[in-house]
Design an enzyme around this catalytic site. Structure first.
Site, mmCIF file in Angstrom:
data_model
loop_
_atom_site.group_PDB
_atom_site.id
_atom_site.type_symbol
_atom_site.label_atom_id
_atom_site.label_comp_id
_atom_site.label_asym_id
_atom_site.label_seq_id
_atom_site.Cartn_x
_atom_site.Cartn_y
_atom_site.Cartn_z
ATOM 1 N N LYS A 179 2.893 -14.537 -4.651
ATOM 2 C CA LYS A 179 3.289 -14.458 -3.239
ATOM 3 C C LYS A 179 3.676 -15.821 -2.679
ATOM 4 O O LYS A 179 4.541 -15.910 -1.818
ATOM 5 C CB LYS A 179 2.165 -13.849 -2.390
ATOM 6 N N LYS B 270 7.212 -4.216 -9.971
ATOM 7 C CA LYS B 270 6.535 -3.102 -9.307
ATOM 8 C C LYS B 270 7.255 -2.716 -8.020
ATOM 9 O O LYS B 270 7.934 -3.543 -7.403
ATOM 10 C CB LYS B 270 5.060 -3.417 -9.073
ATOM 11 N N LYS C 188 6.985 -3.226 -0.972
ATOM 12 C CA LYS C 188 7.473 -3.180 0.413
ATOM 13 C C LYS C 188 8.472 -4.274 0.692
ATOM 14 O O LYS C 188 9.314 -4.158 1.560
ATOM 15 C CB LYS C 188 6.322 -3.464 1.386
HETATM 16 P P1 AMP Z 1 -0.683 -3.029 0.082
HETATM 17 O O1 AMP Z 1 0.481 -2.323 0.605
HETATM 18 O O2 AMP Z 1 -0.343 -4.254 -0.693
HETATM 19 O O3 AMP Z 1 -1.762 -3.220 1.101
HETATM 20 O O4 AMP Z 1 -1.291 -2.040 -1.004
HETATM 21 C C1 AMP Z 1 -2.025 -0.892 -0.662
HETATM 22 C C2 AMP Z 1 -2.485 -0.194 -1.915
HETATM 23 O O5 AMP Z 1 -1.367 0.305 -2.660
HETATM 24 C C3 AMP Z 1 -3.255 -1.106 -2.879
HETATM 25 O O6 AMP Z 1 -4.360 -0.379 -3.420
HETATM 26 C C4 AMP Z 1 -2.254 -1.421 -3.953
HETATM 27 O O7 AMP Z 1 -2.871 -1.675 -5.185
HETATM 28 C C5 AMP Z 1 -1.424 -0.137 -4.005
HETATM 29 N N1 AMP Z 1 -0.060 -0.385 -4.499
HETATM 30 C C6 AMP Z 1 0.883 -1.174 -3.916
HETATM 31 N N2 AMP Z 1 2.029 -1.166 -4.636
HETATM 32 C C7 AMP Z 1 1.810 -0.333 -5.697
HETATM 33 C C8 AMP Z 1 2.621 0.090 -6.820
HETATM 34 N N3 AMP Z 1 3.892 -0.302 -6.966
HETATM 35 N N4 AMP Z 1 2.056 0.941 -7.709
HETATM 36 C C9 AMP Z 1 0.779 1.360 -7.557
HETATM 37 N N5 AMP Z 1 -0.030 0.999 -6.539
HETATM 38 C C10 AMP Z 1 0.468 0.158 -5.612
#
Ligand code: AMP
Ligand code: TRP
Length: 333
Positions: free
Chosen positions: A114, A198, A201
């Site tokens: 990041k 991956k 967002k």
């Molecule tokens: P965040 O949006 O970074 O707060 O992530 C929220 C949840 O979504 C966390 O548990 C991440 O590990 C999961 N997550 C985010 N991106 C992915 C992805 N591409 N594949 C699987 N899980 C994800």
């Protein structure tokens, strides 16, 4: 015995299929087991580790709550709240930052990704982010933390922090050492444009992800344009090791369909890729469109969303404030 569940999602917009399959779908299953006590947190303090527009942040907090509810989390069964509403999170993060070691944080790969090339310009918060995450979890004595694969390292750090605190202050099992709950298969959903990255967002191209607010047309268009290779549908799972995009699409299908990768491969072997894509589109529309419609409906009812957060903050605060008081006592304050 029932589990104590805690997890968090950042309100940074564009919640997508990776968030759903990697985390939120799992939250819903845990919420549906009456033996579990579940807490799902909109981690707004984590969001500000990178610059946020205050107005957008406010909307994104509501949108994250709407997404939880639209996906099937029942606010009567689970606590849904936003992190900044409970002061113990910030207090706990400071205290635990005096327990965590620099060497541990220096190993965190997400910070390196990041912060990018110019680490000097990253906020201090982005660096200490996993300590705040540890405070989130430890304040509620969570036994299990459902997350996507990318959070595994942060959970290991949380376990280390809990163990060090317990050792340093001679408090056997005072901080509960939590277990990660990570899907065995499909815990990492990849970009529709590049099977080695991956789904995220922050990726510039919207075609790289299915957003949970996408309508039927957007979903169909994105799957049509999703990257594949010129080979026919695979006839074995092993073949997919070299075919990242095909593996990802078959994985998404399997995860949505609650089937194994093996059975999805068997099912489509010998068929055309376009036929598979049509069926994948149909399945995505069937599963995601109702969520998308419900999110839009809920977003029109701000007072309802705000009330859920307010009630959640109250409940979360009554748990976390007791724990932080005990922590302060132990420290000698
Ligand atoms: P965040 O949006 O970074 O707060 O992530 C929220 C949840 O979504 C966390 O548990 C991440 O590990 C999961 N997550 C985010 N991106 C992915 C992805 N591409 N594949 C699987 N899980 C994800
Ligand atoms: N760091 C997590 C992410 O980016 C979000 C998060 C914050 C979290 N606090 C948490 C997840 C506590 C699980 C438990 O996805």
């Amino acid at each position: 015995m029932g589990k104590k569940i805690f997890s968090g999602v950042q309100p940074t917009g564009n919640l997508h299929l990776g968030n759903y399959l990697g985390a939120i779908k799992n939250f819903v299953d845990l919420n549906n087991d009456p033996d579990n006590d579940c807490i799902f947190c909109v981690v707004d303090l984590h969001a500000i580790t990178v610059k946020q527009d205050p107005k957008e942040l406010k909307n994104n907090i509501r949108e994250t709550v709407a997404t939880f509810i639209a996906s099937g989390i029942d606010p009567k069964k689970s606590i849904i709240f936003n992190q900044s509403g409970v002061a113990a999170h910030s207090e706990g993060a400071w205290i635990l930052s005096c327990v965590a070691r620099m060497g541990w944080l220096n190993r965190m790969t997400q910070f390196k990704e990041k912060a990018g090339k110019d680490k000097e310009k990253a906020s201090v918060g982005l660096y200490s982010y996993p300590v705040l995450m540890a405070a989130d979890i430890l304040l509620y004595d969570a036994t299990h933390v459902p997350v996507g694969d990318d959070q595994k390292q942060h959970l290991e750090l949380c376990r280390d922090i809990a163990q060090k605190f317990n050792n340093d202050f001679d408090q056997d099992n005072f901080l509960q050492v939590p277990e990660p709950l990570i899907q065995k298969e499909f815990s990492r959903i990849m970009s529709l444009k590049d099977g080695s990255k991956k789904m995220s967002k922050s990726e510039l191209s919207d075609l790289s992800r299915i957003n949970l607010t996408d309508d039927r047309d957007a979903i169909e268009n994105k799957i049509k344009k999703a990257k594949t290779d010129p080979l026919p549908m695979p006839s074995s799972v092993e073949e997919l090791n070299e075919r990242l995009e095909a593996r990802n699409l078959l994985g998404i299908y399997s995860s949505l369909n609650n089937s194994t990768l093996q059975s999805t491969v068997d099912n489509f072997s010998g068929k055309n890729f376009s036929e598979f894509k049509n069926q994948l589109s149909d399945l995505l529309v069937k599963k995601i469109e109702p969520i998308s419609l419900e999110i839009k409906k809920l977003l029109n009812d701000r007072p309802y969303l705000d009330k859920i957060l307010l009630e959640g903050v109250e409940k979360a605060n009554s748990i976390a404030s007791k724990k932080i008081d005990r922590i302060k006592e132990i420290l000698g304050f």
